[in-house]
Design a protein around this motif. Sequence first.
Motif, PDB file in Angstrom:
ATOM      1  N   VAL A 362       0.848  -1.189   0.000  1.00  0.00           N
ATOM      2  CA  VAL A 362       0.000   0.000   0.000  1.00  0.00           C
ATOM      3  C   VAL A 362       0.888   1.245   0.000  1.00  0.00           C
ATOM      4  N   TYR A 363       0.264   2.420  -0.038  1.00  0.00           N
ATOM      5  CA  TYR A 363       1.037   3.651  -0.021  1.00  0.00           C
ATOM      6  C   TYR A 363       1.773   3.813   1.312  1.00  0.00           C
ATOM      7  N   SER A 364       2.909   4.501   1.243  1.00  0.00           N
ATOM      8  CA  SER A 364       3.724   4.761   2.431  1.00  0.00           C
ATOM      9  C   SER A 364       3.065   5.823   3.308  1.00  0.00           C
ATOM     10  N   PRO A 365       3.499   5.916   4.569  1.00  0.00           N
ATOM     11  CA  PRO A 365       2.959   6.980   5.434  1.00  0.00           C
ATOM     12  C   PRO A 365       3.116   8.368   4.827  1.00  0.00           C
ATOM     13  N   ALA A 366       4.294   8.641   4.235  1.00  0.00           N
ATOM     14  CA  ALA A 366       4.502   9.971   3.651  1.00  0.00           C
ATOM     15  C   ALA A 366       3.536  10.227   2.502  1.00  0.00           C
ATOM     16  N   MET A 367       3.275   9.201   1.702  1.00  0.00           N
ATOM     17  CA  MET A 367       2.386   9.363   0.548  1.00  0.00           C
ATOM     18  C   MET A 367       0.948   9.612   0.998  1.00  0.00           C
ATOM     19  N   VAL A 368       0.454   8.852   1.966  1.00  0.00           N
ATOM     20  CA  VAL A 368      -0.945   9.039   2.371  1.00  0.00           C
ATOM     21  C   VAL A 368      -1.118  10.367   3.104  1.00  0.00           C
ATOM     22  N   GLN A 369      -0.094  10.794   3.839  1.00  0.00           N
ATOM     23  CA  GLN A 369      -0.185  12.108   4.478  1.00  0.00           C
ATOM     24  C   GLN A 369      -0.258  13.210   3.423  1.00  0.00           C
ATOM     25  N   LEU A 372      -3.794  13.068   1.827  1.00  0.00           N
ATOM     26  CA  LEU A 372      -4.822  13.673   2.669  1.00  0.00           C
ATOM     27  C   LEU A 372      -4.729  15.190   2.597  1.00  0.00           C
ATOM     28  N   GLY A 373      -3.521  15.723   2.664  1.00  0.00           N
ATOM     29  CA  GLY A 373      -3.354  17.166   2.559  1.00  0.00           C
ATOM     30  C   GLY A 373      -3.838  17.706   1.229  1.00  0.00           C
ATOM     31  N   ILE A 374      -3.560  16.977   0.146  1.00  0.00           N
ATOM     32  CA  ILE A 374      -4.001  17.401  -1.184  1.00  0.00           C
ATOM     33  C   ILE A 374      -5.527  17.395  -1.265  1.00  0.00           C
ATOM     34  N   LEU A 458      -5.418  14.378  12.107  1.00  0.00           N
ATOM     35  CA  LEU A 458      -6.052  15.532  12.741  1.00  0.00           C
ATOM     36  C   LEU A 458      -5.157  16.768  12.612  1.00  0.00           C
ATOM     37  N   HIS A 459      -3.872  16.568  12.693  1.00  0.00           N
ATOM     38  CA  HIS A 459      -2.921  17.672  12.543  1.00  0.00           C
ATOM     39  C   HIS A 459      -2.981  18.249  11.135  1.00  0.00           C
ATOM     40  N   ILE A 460      -3.031  17.373  10.129  1.00  0.00           N
ATOM     41  CA  ILE A 460      -3.106  17.840   8.741  1.00  0.00           C
ATOM     42  C   ILE A 460      -4.419  18.581   8.516  1.00  0.00           C
ATOM     43  N   TRP A 461      -5.505  18.029   9.077  1.00  0.00           N
ATOM     44  CA  TRP A 461      -6.814  18.690   8.936  1.00  0.00           C
ATOM     45  C   TRP A 461      -6.759  20.099   9.523  1.00  0.00           C
ATOM     46  N   ARG A 462      -6.164  20.255  10.704  1.00  0.00           N
ATOM     47  CA  ARG A 462      -6.091  21.574  11.327  1.00  0.00           C
ATOM     48  C   ARG A 462      -5.238  22.530  10.499  1.00  0.00           C
ATOM     49  N   ASP A 463      -4.126  22.028   9.976  1.00  0.00           N
ATOM     50  CA  ASP A 463      -3.255  22.879   9.169  1.00  0.00           C
ATOM     51  C   ASP A 463      -3.992  23.431   7.946  1.00  0.00           C
ATOM     52  N   VAL A 464      -4.751  22.565   7.278  1.00  0.00           N
ATOM     53  CA  VAL A 464      -5.400  22.976   6.032  1.00  0.00           C
ATOM     54  C   VAL A 464      -6.633  23.824   6.304  1.00  0.00           C
ATOM     55  N   THR A 465      -7.491  23.371   7.214  1.00  0.00           N
ATOM     56  CA  THR A 465      -8.786  24.034   7.398  1.00  0.00           C
ATOM     57  C   THR A 465      -8.733  25.231   8.332  1.00  0.00           C
ATOM     58  N   LYS A 466      -7.796  25.241   9.270  1.00  0.00           N
ATOM     59  CA  LYS A 466      -7.747  26.313  10.265  1.00  0.00           C
ATOM     60  C   LYS A 466      -6.575  27.255  10.081  1.00  0.00           C
ATOM     61  N   ARG A 467      -5.499  26.774   9.491  1.00  0.00           N
ATOM     62  CA  ARG A 467      -4.281  27.576   9.433  1.00  0.00           C
ATOM     63  C   ARG A 467      -3.855  27.944   8.018  1.00  0.00           C
ATOM     64  N   GLY A 468      -4.666  27.556   7.035  1.00  0.00           N
ATOM     65  CA  GLY A 468      -4.424  27.997   5.666  1.00  0.00           C
ATOM     66  C   GLY A 468      -3.283  27.317   4.944  1.00  0.00           C
ATOM     67  N   VAL A 469      -2.771  26.207   5.494  1.00  0.00           N
ATOM     68  CA  VAL A 469      -1.710  25.465   4.793  1.00  0.00           C
ATOM     69  C   VAL A 469      -2.311  24.813   3.554  1.00  0.00           C
ATOM     70  N   ARG A 470      -1.554  24.795   2.460  1.00  0.00           N
ATOM     71  CA  ARG A 470      -2.032  24.192   1.217  1.00  0.00           C
ATOM     72  C   ARG A 470      -1.018  23.178   0.707  1.00  0.00           C
ATOM     73  N   PHE A 471      -1.523  22.026   0.288  1.00  0.00           N
ATOM     74  CA  PHE A 471      -0.701  20.963  -0.292  1.00  0.00           C
ATOM     75  C   PHE A 471      -0.911  20.963  -1.800  1.00  0.00           C
ATOM     76  N   GLU A 472       0.152  21.161  -2.553  1.00  0.00           N
ATOM     77  CA  GLU A 472       0.054  21.187  -4.006  1.00  0.00           C
ATOM     78  C   GLU A 472       0.309  19.794  -4.587  1.00  0.00           C
ATOM     79  N   ILE A 473      -0.319  19.502  -5.709  1.00  0.00           N
ATOM     80  CA  ILE A 473      -0.102  18.226  -6.388  1.00  0.00           C
ATOM     81  C   ILE A 473       1.248  18.289  -7.095  1.00  0.00           C
ATOM     82  N   PRO A 474       2.176  17.407  -6.760  1.00  0.00           N
ATOM     83  CA  PRO A 474       3.505  17.461  -7.383  1.00  0.00           C
ATOM     84  C   PRO A 474       3.445  17.215  -8.889  1.00  0.00           C
ATOM     85  N   LYS A 475       4.358  17.843  -9.593  1.00  0.00           N
ATOM     86  CA  LYS A 475       4.512  17.580 -11.011  1.00  0.00           C
ATOM     87  C   LYS A 475       5.412  16.358 -11.171  1.00  0.00           C
ATOM     88  N   ILE A 476       4.906  15.348 -11.845  1.00  0.00           N
ATOM     89  CA  ILE A 476       5.615  14.089 -11.974  1.00  0.00           C
ATOM     90  C   ILE A 476       6.071  13.887 -13.418  1.00  0.00           C
TER      91      ILE A 476
END
Length: 660
Positions: A362-369, A372-374, A458-476
């Motif tokens: 399955v996907y690695s921890p880094a990939m699923v994190q 989720l952010g994306i 929960l940390h990622i959710w707070r970063d995105v929804t409450k603190r304005g952090v944005r995860f961009e889709i990488p160019k592959i």
Amino acid sequence: MTALFSTDKLLDAKFSSETVEKIAAAYRAVRDLIEKDVPLAVAVSFGKDSTAMLTIALLAHHDAVRENPLRHPLTVQTADTGIENPVIHQHVQSQISLLERYARRHAIPLRIRVGRPTLASSWMTAVIGMRKVPTFSNSASRDCSVELKARPNLRELRKLVPELKAEYEAMLRTAEPGDFFRISELAASLDRESVVTLLGTRFSESTSRAGRMDRRGDAARAITVTADGQRTLPLIADFDTDEVWECLALAGEGRALEAYAPNFDQTRDLYRAATGECPVVSSGKSAASACGSRFGCALCTVSGSSDKSMTIMLRDPKYAWMQPLNDLRDFLVETQYDLDRRRWTARTTDPVTGHVRIQADVYSPAMVQELLGICLTIDAREKERAAALDEDLWAYYAGEAVSWSDPYMRATAAAGTPDIAWATRMAKPQFQLVNPEQVLAIDFMWARYGASVPFEALHIWRDVTKRGVRFEIPKIEVQPNRRDLRMPEPRWVALPANERMLHPLYDPLTTFYYERPGRDVPAVTAQTCVEHQEEETFSVDGESAHMIFEFEADRLLDVYYNGRFEPTVAVQFYLRFGTIALAAGRLQELANTVDHAQRLTDAGLGPGTPAAELLARSISDGEHNRLKAATMIPARVVPAPRRQANMPIGQGDLFASLAA
């Protein structure tokens, strides 16, 4: 009472004689089943084929009810995968509304059932929760279709007969003498006849579809018994695409072919948007006129390198808001063979050797994190898009000059006719990839697999929804000759037994609660585990989830998100707090999973361990097989020879770069 269906009316409306014959045959097949009191379900996606099939089936049911109102209700069954193309989802909701309105207006006994995957089986929880990877075009099976559509629909279908029996029993208690016997007949028929599901599959739809239908033994308007004992009937199996479009072009409420909608222009427009051409059908049946486009889920990776229908739709500014969904889908396809994005340690051990399999899983921890952010970022930007358009509408109605935020509205405004009706509809979010329940389910899954620090989701959710952090889709950069790539053969690493003395789900807080004076409780031992709730399926309690997001999230992250606590802390909290209810009888399975995760962590083989390090400690599949053959009894641990990372490993595959 004159029947609504009439072949003469169809011929007068310029239906072709061949199409009229097939429609009449389909109509008679449904009427025959209704007259035999066979309970019917209609499986629909509200694409062109199932809509044409539903129109004929509903017409037959309507005529039967006009003759005798006491009939089995017609059940319309559809699926909501949770990741549908948003435009298709809107179309389905619109068709359901029209269908319900038509049934109420004409007193037609009708029920609509929407099959949805369980929380654990939903795409977001399954993929981002590290239970599985998406189904790709070269996957051995199409389990996504089973988990997201077939199984939820079957679950709903199995409820039908018990529901009808209960309803008829209640009706008999208050039935008039003249209706009592008829209701008794309907109730008795449920013990005699199982449900027949009408399908809109067609032989001419595609070669692969025809092959599957042949293997099942399908024939037009003949009942087929499936492998799991369900009865199906492909009502329009012998229709060609032109005949389907002919039905839809001339069908509608009060028209020659009576239907639940005024017309099916919306269906036609959807197919036109997906192909760039209009499916105009004439009685001459021009082969080039038919539209055979297929729609998939917005994140469907089975379609291969591109989603053709979505790509064509995105050329129209009206659908530009769906671009992030297509970008995410493409990212998933492009990273299929990026093994750095995979978890390499299996989630079980060999019971004989005590070794754990090392293979891209399955996907690695880094990939699923990252995923989720994306997904949360895409959801946040969809809310922002809708809010901006809503502000534009307020300015428009206030008589102000509007610089429209949406490209389609800019185009229509520039042409002098701003599409205000479209803007009004689009001034609210059109989709949500990840809902709050799924965020908590994913957090629980990560913790049970030992994949992250407690409450990472929960940390990622707070970063995105409450603190304005944005995860961009990488160019592959797409790998060349991707079709020639293959997954590496498995290797194996010895996994020591768990030396911890406590139950994997041992909870000291529960222990303290048990030891309160004056409470009659069982004796506390090392095997005392956390208190928990059980339901029919794995689920998240809505009230508890609300409490966490509104009041508990910051405290949990302040206390536990610091690297000093094991992931199991989150598992214990969600169970103790009543947020997560386990599926009945699955506690031991959870304990085994947590135990395995703890053993991997203790051995330095956690989910985030680099593949090169795992390879350095591994033995080949052949060596493991010989070891297994030499082991007469199950072993708790079998030492495996260590390898240096720079030793050559003759895999001849994707391991090469990792083993260098």
